[in-house]
Scaffold this motif. Structure first.
Motif, mmCIF file in Angstrom:
data_model
loop_
_atom_site.group_PDB
_atom_site.id
_atom_site.type_symbol
_atom_site.label_atom_id
_atom_site.label_comp_id
_atom_site.label_asym_id
_atom_site.label_seq_id
_atom_site.Cartn_x
_atom_site.Cartn_y
_atom_site.Cartn_z
ATOM 1 N N ALA A 124 38.498 34.553 29.388
ATOM 2 C CA ALA A 124 38.240 34.339 30.816
ATOM 3 C C ALA A 124 39.145 35.218 31.677
ATOM 4 O O ALA A 124 38.701 35.825 32.660
ATOM 5 N N ARG A 125 40.408 35.314 31.307
ATOM 6 C CA ARG A 125 41.352 36.156 32.049
ATOM 7 C C ARG A 125 40.940 37.619 31.972
ATOM 8 O O ARG A 125 41.017 38.346 32.960
ATOM 9 N N MET A 126 40.488 38.069 30.804
ATOM 10 C CA MET A 126 40.034 39.462 30.661
ATOM 11 C C MET A 126 38.823 39.735 31.545
ATOM 12 O O MET A 126 38.722 40.804 32.155
ATOM 13 N N ILE A 127 37.911 38.766 31.620
ATOM 14 C CA ILE A 127 36.733 38.930 32.473
ATOM 15 C C ILE A 127 37.157 38.996 33.938
ATOM 16 O O ILE A 127 36.711 39.875 34.687
ATOM 17 N N ILE A 128 38.027 38.091 34.344
ATOM 18 C CA ILE A 128 38.488 38.053 35.735
ATOM 19 C C ILE A 128 39.208 39.348 36.111
ATOM 20 O O ILE A 128 39.061 39.848 37.226
ATOM 21 N N ASP A 129 39.958 39.911 35.166
ATOM 22 C CA ASP A 129 40.717 41.134 35.431
ATOM 23 C C ASP A 129 39.915 42.415 35.197
ATOM 24 O O ASP A 129 40.436 43.510 35.405
#
Length: 146
Positions: free
Chosen positions: A18-23
């Motif tokens: 999720a963090r990779m997608i958001i970033d």
């Protein structure tokens, strides 16, 4: 205990994804396009005009062709929708939105296939295509592994 530890690891991995997608660049582009669309006064005027006409359209639809303003409202709504869709900010937002949705669909597909090849992954997009697709509904005449 192993099941609990495994669940914690899965949740940690999910949070990392999720963090990779958001970033990601795709998500950043989406946020920038959304901001531009929401802050441009001309674009907002087009969206607000369409929204008001859409409300009138829905009211007129209840009566159909028998409503005295049926033709006028139908035409104005279509023109306002076209004007809104042709706005540069709206168009670029929709492209960014589609790109983000495609990224999420691809990730869902990869995760689903990592569990099992027989897992059905609903992308929500009937036109979703991936290079991992199996079968073509032609009985294998195209050379696929149908």
């Amino acid at each position: 205990m192993l099941a609990t530890l495994e669940r914690v690891q899965i949740l940690d991995t999910a949070e990392d994804i999720a963090r990779m997608i958001i970033d990601s660049e795709v998500a950043e582009n989406y946020r920038q396009r959304l901001y531009k669309m929401k802050t441009d006064p001309e674009t907002q005027n087009k969206i607000n005009r369409f929204t008001k006409l859409k409300e009138q359209y829905e009211y007129v639809q209840r009566f159909g062709r028998y409503h005295p303003d049926y033709q006028t409202i139908m035409k104005e709504t279509r023109l306002a929708k076209r004007e809104m869709d042709m706005d540069d900010n709206v168009a670029s937002f929709k492209q960014a939105e589609t790109a983000l949705q495609n990224l999420l669909d691809e990730i869902s597909y990869i995760i689903g296939r990592s569990v099992s090849e027989s897992v059905k992954v609903d992308t929500g997009n009937p036109f979703f295509e991936t290079k991992h697709k199996v079968g073509c509904s032609t009985g294998g005449s195209c050379g696929c592994s149908a």
